[in-house]
Design a protein around this motif. Structure first.
Motif, PDB file in Angstrom:
ATOM      1  N   PHE A 145     -19.182  14.780  -8.041  1.00  0.00           N
ATOM      2  CA  PHE A 145     -18.164  15.826  -8.122  1.00  0.00           C
ATOM      3  C   PHE A 145     -16.849  15.188  -8.588  1.00  0.00           C
ATOM      4  O   PHE A 145     -16.511  14.078  -8.163  1.00  0.00           O
ATOM      5  CB  PHE A 145     -17.977  16.466  -6.741  1.00  0.00           C
ATOM      6  N   PRO A 146     -16.083  15.864  -9.456  1.00  0.00           N
ATOM      7  CA  PRO A 146     -14.833  15.282  -9.960  1.00  0.00           C
ATOM      8  C   PRO A 146     -13.736  15.232  -8.889  1.00  0.00           C
ATOM      9  O   PRO A 146     -12.874  16.102  -8.809  1.00  0.00           O
ATOM     10  CB  PRO A 146     -14.447  16.210 -11.115  1.00  0.00           C
ATOM     11  N   ALA A 147     -13.821  14.222  -8.054  1.00  0.00           N
ATOM     12  CA  ALA A 147     -12.841  14.020  -6.984  1.00  0.00           C
ATOM     13  C   ALA A 147     -12.575  12.522  -6.873  1.00  0.00           C
ATOM     14  O   ALA A 147     -13.506  11.716  -6.894  1.00  0.00           O
ATOM     15  CB  ALA A 147     -13.364  14.572  -5.661  1.00  0.00           C
ATOM     16  N   ILE A 148     -11.306  12.157  -6.749  1.00  0.00           N
ATOM     17  CA  ILE A 148     -10.909  10.751  -6.692  1.00  0.00           C
ATOM     18  C   ILE A 148     -10.559  10.385  -5.251  1.00  0.00           C
ATOM     19  O   ILE A 148      -9.660  11.000  -4.667  1.00  0.00           O
ATOM     20  CB  ILE A 148      -9.688  10.487  -7.597  1.00  0.00           C
ATOM     21  N   PRO A 149     -11.240   9.416  -4.656  1.00  0.00           N
ATOM     22  CA  PRO A 149     -10.892   9.000  -3.289  1.00  0.00           C
ATOM     23  C   PRO A 149      -9.507   8.361  -3.265  1.00  0.00           C
ATOM     24  O   PRO A 149      -9.264   7.368  -3.952  1.00  0.00           O
ATOM     25  CB  PRO A 149     -11.992   7.999  -2.932  1.00  0.00           C
ATOM     26  N   LEU A 150      -8.597   8.945  -2.491  1.00  0.00           N
ATOM     27  CA  LEU A 150      -7.190   8.548  -2.540  1.00  0.00           C
ATOM     28  C   LEU A 150      -6.974   7.097  -2.123  1.00  0.00           C
ATOM     29  O   LEU A 150      -6.365   6.309  -2.859  1.00  0.00           O
ATOM     30  CB  LEU A 150      -6.361   9.482  -1.655  1.00  0.00           C
ATOM     31  N   ASN A 151      -7.461   6.730  -0.951  1.00  0.00           N
ATOM     32  CA  ASN A 151      -7.222   5.366  -0.474  1.00  0.00           C
ATOM     33  C   ASN A 151      -7.904   4.325  -1.356  1.00  0.00           C
ATOM     34  O   ASN A 151      -7.365   3.239  -1.582  1.00  0.00           O
ATOM     35  CB  ASN A 151      -7.689   5.215   0.973  1.00  0.00           C
ATOM     36  N   ALA A 152      -9.097   4.657  -1.858  1.00  0.00           N
ATOM     37  CA  ALA A 152      -9.801   3.723  -2.740  1.00  0.00           C
ATOM     38  C   ALA A 152      -9.009   3.501  -4.025  1.00  0.00           C
ATOM     39  O   ALA A 152      -8.957   2.383  -4.550  1.00  0.00           O
ATOM     40  CB  ALA A 152     -11.196   4.253  -3.058  1.00  0.00           C
ATOM     41  N   LEU A 153      -8.388   4.561  -4.534  1.00  0.00           N
ATOM     42  CA  LEU A 153      -7.567   4.430  -5.740  1.00  0.00           C
ATOM     43  C   LEU A 153      -6.364   3.531  -5.481  1.00  0.00           C
ATOM     44  O   LEU A 153      -6.044   2.646  -6.285  1.00  0.00           O
ATOM     45  CB  LEU A 153      -7.099   5.813  -6.199  1.00  0.00           C
ATOM     46  N   VAL A 154      -5.697   3.751  -4.345  1.00  0.00           N
ATOM     47  CA  VAL A 154      -4.524   2.937  -4.022  1.00  0.00           C
ATOM     48  C   VAL A 154      -4.913   1.465  -3.883  1.00  0.00           C
ATOM     49  O   VAL A 154      -4.229   0.572  -4.392  1.00  0.00           O
ATOM     50  CB  VAL A 154      -3.849   3.448  -2.732  1.00  0.00           C
ATOM     51  N   LYS A 155      -6.023   1.212  -3.200  1.00  0.00           N
ATOM     52  CA  LYS A 155      -6.472  -0.174  -3.025  1.00  0.00           C
ATOM     53  C   LYS A 155      -6.839  -0.811  -4.359  1.00  0.00           C
ATOM     54  O   LYS A 155      -6.565  -1.991  -4.594  1.00  0.00           O
ATOM     55  CB  LYS A 155      -7.668  -0.213  -2.070  1.00  0.00           C
ATOM     56  N   MET A 156      -7.465  -0.033  -5.242  1.00  0.00           N
ATOM     57  CA  MET A 156      -7.813  -0.547  -6.562  1.00  0.00           C
ATOM     58  C   MET A 156      -6.557  -0.944  -7.332  1.00  0.00           C
ATOM     59  O   MET A 156      -6.473  -2.035  -7.921  1.00  0.00           O
ATOM     60  CB  MET A 156      -8.590   0.513  -7.347  1.00  0.00           C
ATOM     61  N   LEU A 157      -5.556  -0.067  -7.333  1.00  0.00           N
ATOM     62  CA  LEU A 157      -4.311  -0.362  -8.043  1.00  0.00           C
ATOM     63  C   LEU A 157      -3.608  -1.568  -7.444  1.00  0.00           C
ATOM     64  O   LEU A 157      -3.038  -2.395  -8.163  1.00  0.00           O
ATOM     65  CB  LEU A 157      -3.392   0.862  -8.004  1.00  0.00           C
ATOM     66  N   LYS A 158      -3.656  -1.686  -6.133  1.00  0.00           N
ATOM     67  CA  LYS A 158      -3.030  -2.833  -5.470  1.00  0.00           C
ATOM     68  C   LYS A 158      -3.745  -4.130  -5.853  1.00  0.00           C
ATOM     69  O   LYS A 158      -3.109  -5.144  -6.154  1.00  0.00           O
ATOM     70  CB  LYS A 158      -3.055  -2.647  -3.956  1.00  0.00           C
ATOM     71  N   ASN A 159      -5.070  -4.096  -5.854  1.00  0.00           N
ATOM     72  CA  ASN A 159      -5.832  -5.292  -6.210  1.00  0.00           C
ATOM     73  C   ASN A 159      -5.601  -5.692  -7.661  1.00  0.00           C
ATOM     74  O   ASN A 159      -5.487  -6.882  -7.980  1.00  0.00           O
ATOM     75  CB  ASN A 159      -7.323  -5.058  -5.964  1.00  0.00           C
ATOM     76  N   LEU A 160      -5.534  -4.705  -8.541  1.00  0.00           N
ATOM     77  CA  LEU A 160      -5.284  -5.005  -9.947  1.00  0.00           C
ATOM     78  C   LEU A 160      -3.893  -5.582 -10.141  1.00  0.00           C
ATOM     79  O   LEU A 160      -3.682  -6.476 -10.959  1.00  0.00           O
ATOM     80  CB  LEU A 160      -5.448  -3.737 -10.799  1.00  0.00           C
ATOM     81  N   ASN A 161      -2.936  -5.071  -9.370  1.00  0.00           N
ATOM     82  CA  ASN A 161      -1.574  -5.591  -9.463  1.00  0.00           C
ATOM     83  C   ASN A 161      -1.511  -7.051  -9.025  1.00  0.00           C
ATOM     84  O   ASN A 161      -0.780  -7.857  -9.589  1.00  0.00           O
ATOM     85  CB  ASN A 161      -0.628  -4.761  -8.594  1.00  0.00           C
ATOM     86  N   ASN A 162      -2.306  -7.404  -8.017  1.00  0.00           N
ATOM     87  CA  ASN A 162      -2.283  -8.769  -7.495  1.00  0.00           C
ATOM     88  C   ASN A 162      -3.121  -9.732  -8.330  1.00  0.00           C
ATOM     89  O   ASN A 162      -3.053 -10.938  -8.135  1.00  0.00           O
ATOM     90  CB  ASN A 162      -2.796  -8.791  -6.050  1.00  0.00           C
ATOM     91  N   SER A 163      -3.930  -9.180  -9.247  1.00  0.00           N
ATOM     92  CA  SER A 163      -4.754 -10.038 -10.091  1.00  0.00           C
ATOM     93  C   SER A 163      -4.023 -10.315 -11.404  1.00  0.00           C
ATOM     94  O   SER A 163      -2.877  -9.926 -11.601  1.00  0.00           O
ATOM     95  CB  SER A 163      -6.097  -9.356 -10.376  1.00  0.00           C
ATOM     96  N   ASP A 164      -4.700 -10.981 -12.305  1.00  0.00           N
ATOM     97  CA  ASP A 164      -4.103 -11.269 -13.609  1.00  0.00           C
ATOM     98  C   ASP A 164      -4.031 -10.022 -14.479  1.00  0.00           C
ATOM     99  O   ASP A 164      -3.308  -9.974 -15.461  1.00  0.00           O
ATOM    100  CB  ASP A 164      -4.919 -12.340 -14.347  1.00  0.00           C
ATOM    101  N   PHE A 204       0.847  -1.194   0.000  1.00  0.00           N
ATOM    102  CA  PHE A 204       0.000   0.000   0.000  1.00  0.00           C
ATOM    103  C   PHE A 204       0.883   1.245   0.000  1.00  0.00           C
ATOM    104  O   PHE A 204       0.634   2.210  -0.727  1.00  0.00           O
ATOM    105  CB  PHE A 204      -0.914  -0.014   1.231  1.00  0.00           C
ATOM    106  N   ALA A 205       1.935   1.209   0.822  1.00  0.00           N
ATOM    107  CA  ALA A 205       2.837   2.359   0.936  1.00  0.00           C
ATOM    108  C   ALA A 205       3.504   2.671  -0.390  1.00  0.00           C
ATOM    109  O   ALA A 205       3.616   3.837  -0.792  1.00  0.00           O
ATOM    110  CB  ALA A 205       3.895   2.085   2.006  1.00  0.00           C
ATOM    111  N   LYS A 206       3.953   1.636  -1.083  1.00  0.00           N
ATOM    112  CA  LYS A 206       4.639   1.843  -2.355  1.00  0.00           C
ATOM    113  C   LYS A 206       3.715   2.475  -3.385  1.00  0.00           C
ATOM    114  O   LYS A 206       4.091   3.427  -4.084  1.00  0.00           O
ATOM    115  CB  LYS A 206       5.178   0.507  -2.876  1.00  0.00           C
ATOM    116  N   ILE A 207       2.501   1.961  -3.479  1.00  0.00           N
ATOM    117  CA  ILE A 207       1.567   2.498  -4.468  1.00  0.00           C
ATOM    118  C   ILE A 207       1.122   3.906  -4.079  1.00  0.00           C
ATOM    119  O   ILE A 207       0.968   4.782  -4.933  1.00  0.00           O
ATOM    120  CB  ILE A 207       0.364   1.552  -4.644  1.00  0.00           C
ATOM    121  N   LEU A 208       0.932   4.146  -2.780  1.00  0.00           N
ATOM    122  CA  LEU A 208       0.573   5.493  -2.329  1.00  0.00           C
ATOM    123  C   LEU A 208       1.660   6.494  -2.710  1.00  0.00           C
ATOM    124  O   LEU A 208       1.363   7.603  -3.176  1.00  0.00           O
ATOM    125  CB  LEU A 208       0.352   5.502  -0.820  1.00  0.00           C
ATOM    126  N   ASP A 209       2.917   6.115  -2.534  1.00  0.00           N
ATOM    127  CA  ASP A 209       4.016   6.999  -2.942  1.00  0.00           C
ATOM    128  C   ASP A 209       3.960   7.272  -4.444  1.00  0.00           C
ATOM    129  O   ASP A 209       4.206   8.392  -4.902  1.00  0.00           O
ATOM    130  CB  ASP A 209       5.364   6.370  -2.584  1.00  0.00           C
TER     131      ASP A 209
END
Length: 326
Positions: free
Chosen positions: A194-213, A120-125
């Motif tokens: 409103f055009p706003a991206i939830p930060l933690n949700a984005l990080v978790k999404m990227l992490k999950n996609l990385n761990n998937s195929d 999580f830390a790596k992707i957040l950075d």
């Protein structure tokens, strides 16, 4: 908060220790209220047995009252004096305190999440790098951090929820060069949010996609999100098991039977780290592998060892992530 508190008066008298102490008390109560209100969001943090809401509240506000040097005033005074628009009323002062303390709590919680989950830390950075590179901003809204475009200073209407965010097309997350711009475009033009991206949700999404195929496309110029979680966790686990053997088993500090229980607990932790972080208190991990382990026995005999070995595992993963610039 009581209506008889004169915040403007307190801020004008912070050369007096009693006023500082009173302001510390007020900020602590606000921080604690923020933590309690968002308890479900932060609950994972408090699975670590040494952490309480009270201790986290204290840690979150402490930087506001620590001088950098003898020549400089308290950071909270600097924030107060530079706040825009200028603070003129009690309502202004209360709004300022709530905003600044909510931000401090969010920062501290983010730090704790990063400590719990090195992936999580790596992707957040990496996301923070893209925010800075793209000239975007981070703002707080009802206790959560969001990414917004530079033209906005605050969020003015309903934001996208977790369920709706999770349903965004995976293709939006495929190219790092267009990652944030693509998500903004989708939210703004294809939803009513409103055009706003939830930060933690984005990080978790990227992490999950990385761990998937599904993998995010590589780009030489971009900060990478991709890593082999299985390999990194294996390296971290191996390092912790080696430390267990060299520092405790061979030196007779733990029996072979105890060491086997530790190895099994570390393996369980490694699996949880790969899937998102520690999900239980450390006692619960070891209790699964030592029959009738009492909590006081665990605290007195095993806690420091297990906590240290978990730290070894996490630090190894962080080091490997940094070395490979993943």
């Amino acid at each position: 908060m009581g209506k008889n508190i004169n915040l403007l008066g307190l801020f004008s008298q912070l050369d007096c220790q009693s006023s500082i102490s009173r302001l510390v008390e007020i900020t602590y109560k606000i921080a604690l209220a923020h933590l309690r209100y968002n308890h479900r969001k932060f609950s994972k943090i408090f699975l670590i047995e040494e952490l309480t809401q009270e201790s986290v509240a204290v840690s979150a506000i402490t930087p506001l009252f620590c001088k950098d040097s003898a020549e400089q005033g308290l950071p909270i005074i600097k924030e107060f004096n530079s706040w825009q628009p200028p603070i003129k009323t009690e309502d202004d002062a209360l709004y300022f305190l709530n905003k600044i303390i909510a931000g401090r709590v969010e920062q501290h919680i983010s730090h704790l999440f990063k400590e719990q989950d090195p992936f999580f830390a790596k992707i957040l950075d990496s996301v923070n790098y893209l925010i800075k590179k793209g000239g975007y901003k981070k703002v707080s809204y009802f206790g959560k951090r969001y990414i917004v475009q530079s033209t906005y200073d605050e969020i003015k209407s309903k934001v996208i929820g977790q369920d709706s965010f999770d349903k965004l097309p995976c293709s939006l997350f495929q190219n790092r060069k267009t990652l944030l711009a693509g998500i903004f475009n989708c939210i703004e033009n294809e939803t009513e949010f409103f055009p706003a991206i939830p930060l933690n949700a984005l990080v978790k999404m990227l992490k999950n996609l990385n761990n998937s195929d599904y993998k995010i496309k590589e780009s030489v110029l971009d900060y990478s999100f991709n890593f082999d979680a299985d390999e990194l966790v294996y390296l971290g686990l191996s390092s912790a098991v080696e430390k267990l053997r060299d520092s405790y088993t061979t030196k007779g500090k733990l029996s072979e039977c105890e060491s086997q229980s530790f190895r099994m607990a570390l393996k369980d932790m490694a699996e949880d780290l790969k899937d998102g972080g520690i999900t239980r208190g450390l006692y619960d991990y070891l209790n699964q592998h030592i029959t009738d382990l009492k909590k006081n026995e665990y605290q007195n005999k095993y806690h420091n060892i297990l906590e240290y070995l978990l730290k070894v595992m996490k630090n190894t993963i962080r080091e490997k992530l940094t070395e490979e610039r993943i």
